[in-house]
Design a protein around this motif. Sequence first.
Motif, PDB file in Angstrom:
ATOM      1  N   THR A 122       0.834  -1.488   0.051  1.00  0.00           N
ATOM      2  CA  THR A 122       0.035  -0.187  -0.296  1.00  0.00           C
ATOM      3  C   THR A 122       1.137   1.327   0.238  1.00  0.00           C
ATOM      4  OG1 THR A 122       0.000   0.459   2.312  1.00  0.00           O
ATOM      5  CG2 THR A 122      -2.000  -1.265   1.110  1.00  0.00           C
ATOM      6  N   THR A 123       0.552   1.822  -0.213  1.00  0.00           N
ATOM      7  CA  THR A 123       0.759   3.660  -0.205  1.00  0.00           C
ATOM      8  C   THR A 123       0.733   4.012   1.321  1.00  0.00           C
ATOM      9  OG1 THR A 123      -1.305   4.968  -0.208  1.00  0.00           O
ATOM     10  CG2 THR A 123      -0.473   4.687  -2.937  1.00  0.00           C
ATOM     11  N   TYR A 124       2.085   4.946   1.430  1.00  0.00           N
ATOM     12  CA  TYR A 124       2.678   5.583   2.748  1.00  0.00           C
ATOM     13  C   TYR A 124       1.647   6.100   3.532  1.00  0.00           C
ATOM     14  CZ  TYR A 124       7.045   2.221   2.528  1.00  0.00           C
ATOM     15  OH  TYR A 124       7.005   1.839   2.297  1.00  0.00           O
ATOM     16  N   SER A 125       0.780   6.800   2.462  1.00  0.00           N
ATOM     17  CA  SER A 125      -0.546   7.982   2.981  1.00  0.00           C
ATOM     18  C   SER A 125      -1.201   7.487   3.888  1.00  0.00           C
ATOM     19  CB  SER A 125      -0.771   8.512   2.233  1.00  0.00           C
ATOM     20  OG  SER A 125      -1.713   8.115   1.455  1.00  0.00           O
ATOM     21  N   ALA A 126      -2.283   8.924   4.278  1.00  0.00           N
ATOM     22  CA  ALA A 126      -3.054   8.177   5.126  1.00  0.00           C
ATOM     23  C   ALA A 126      -4.631   7.275   4.762  1.00  0.00           C
ATOM     24  CB  ALA A 126      -4.139  10.076   6.084  1.00  0.00           C
ATOM     25  N   MET A 127      -4.895   7.527   3.524  1.00  0.00           N
ATOM     26  CA  MET A 127      -5.120   6.481   2.991  1.00  0.00           C
ATOM     27  C   MET A 127      -4.745   5.109   2.998  1.00  0.00           C
ATOM     28  SD  MET A 127      -8.196   7.825   2.650  1.00  0.00           S
ATOM     29  CE  MET A 127      -9.056   6.473   1.809  1.00  0.00           C
ATOM     30  N   GLN A 128      -3.549   4.961   2.641  1.00  0.00           N
ATOM     31  CA  GLN A 128      -2.878   3.366   2.592  1.00  0.00           C
ATOM     32  C   GLN A 128      -3.719   2.463   1.300  1.00  0.00           C
ATOM     33  OE1 GLN A 128      -2.486   1.337   6.255  1.00  0.00           O
ATOM     34  NE2 GLN A 128      -0.569   2.793   6.507  1.00  0.00           N
TER      35      GLN A 128
END
Length: 168
Positions: A122-128
């Motif tokens: 997943t991405t490392y942002s808040a939304m993943q």
Amino acid sequence: MLLIRLIDGLNEVVGRVVSWVAVLFAGLIIYDVVLRYVFNAPTLWAFDLTKHLFGFYFILLGGYALRHQAHVRVDLVTGALKPTPRRIVELLGYPLFFFPFAWVFVTQSYTFALRSWNQGETTYSAMQMPVYPVKIAMAVAAVLLLMQGVSEFLKLLLNKSEENRNVG
């Protein structure tokens, strides 16, 4: 030749469908900008989603671009050649440069996508957001590009004229 028509047709359909992602991409950017600067309410997901959509858009259009001879080419040598020597240089270019690159692209992007899928990356942002769909698209794009390269090589081999090469 049926194989050429099938490959060209597949990349034409993929190109036309994926081109609509640009409309969605632009709409999301406008939506996010309006929320951010007009209502002071930025979204958590729009930036990541637009990056993913741009990835799909950019990578999946490779085969379509090759079909329409839209890739960057080095015409310094071939531009000065007459049609027959140019055709020979292009015929040699596919097995010497294009096919090895495309094969590495296919095998490595497949491995890359499989690893991402297995890890649930997943991405490392808040939304993943999951990353593996874009990496799977990269592997699909590599296969589409390789297939289109086969089509273009066969057209050269069969001595199809430049006009016929760009027509469905």
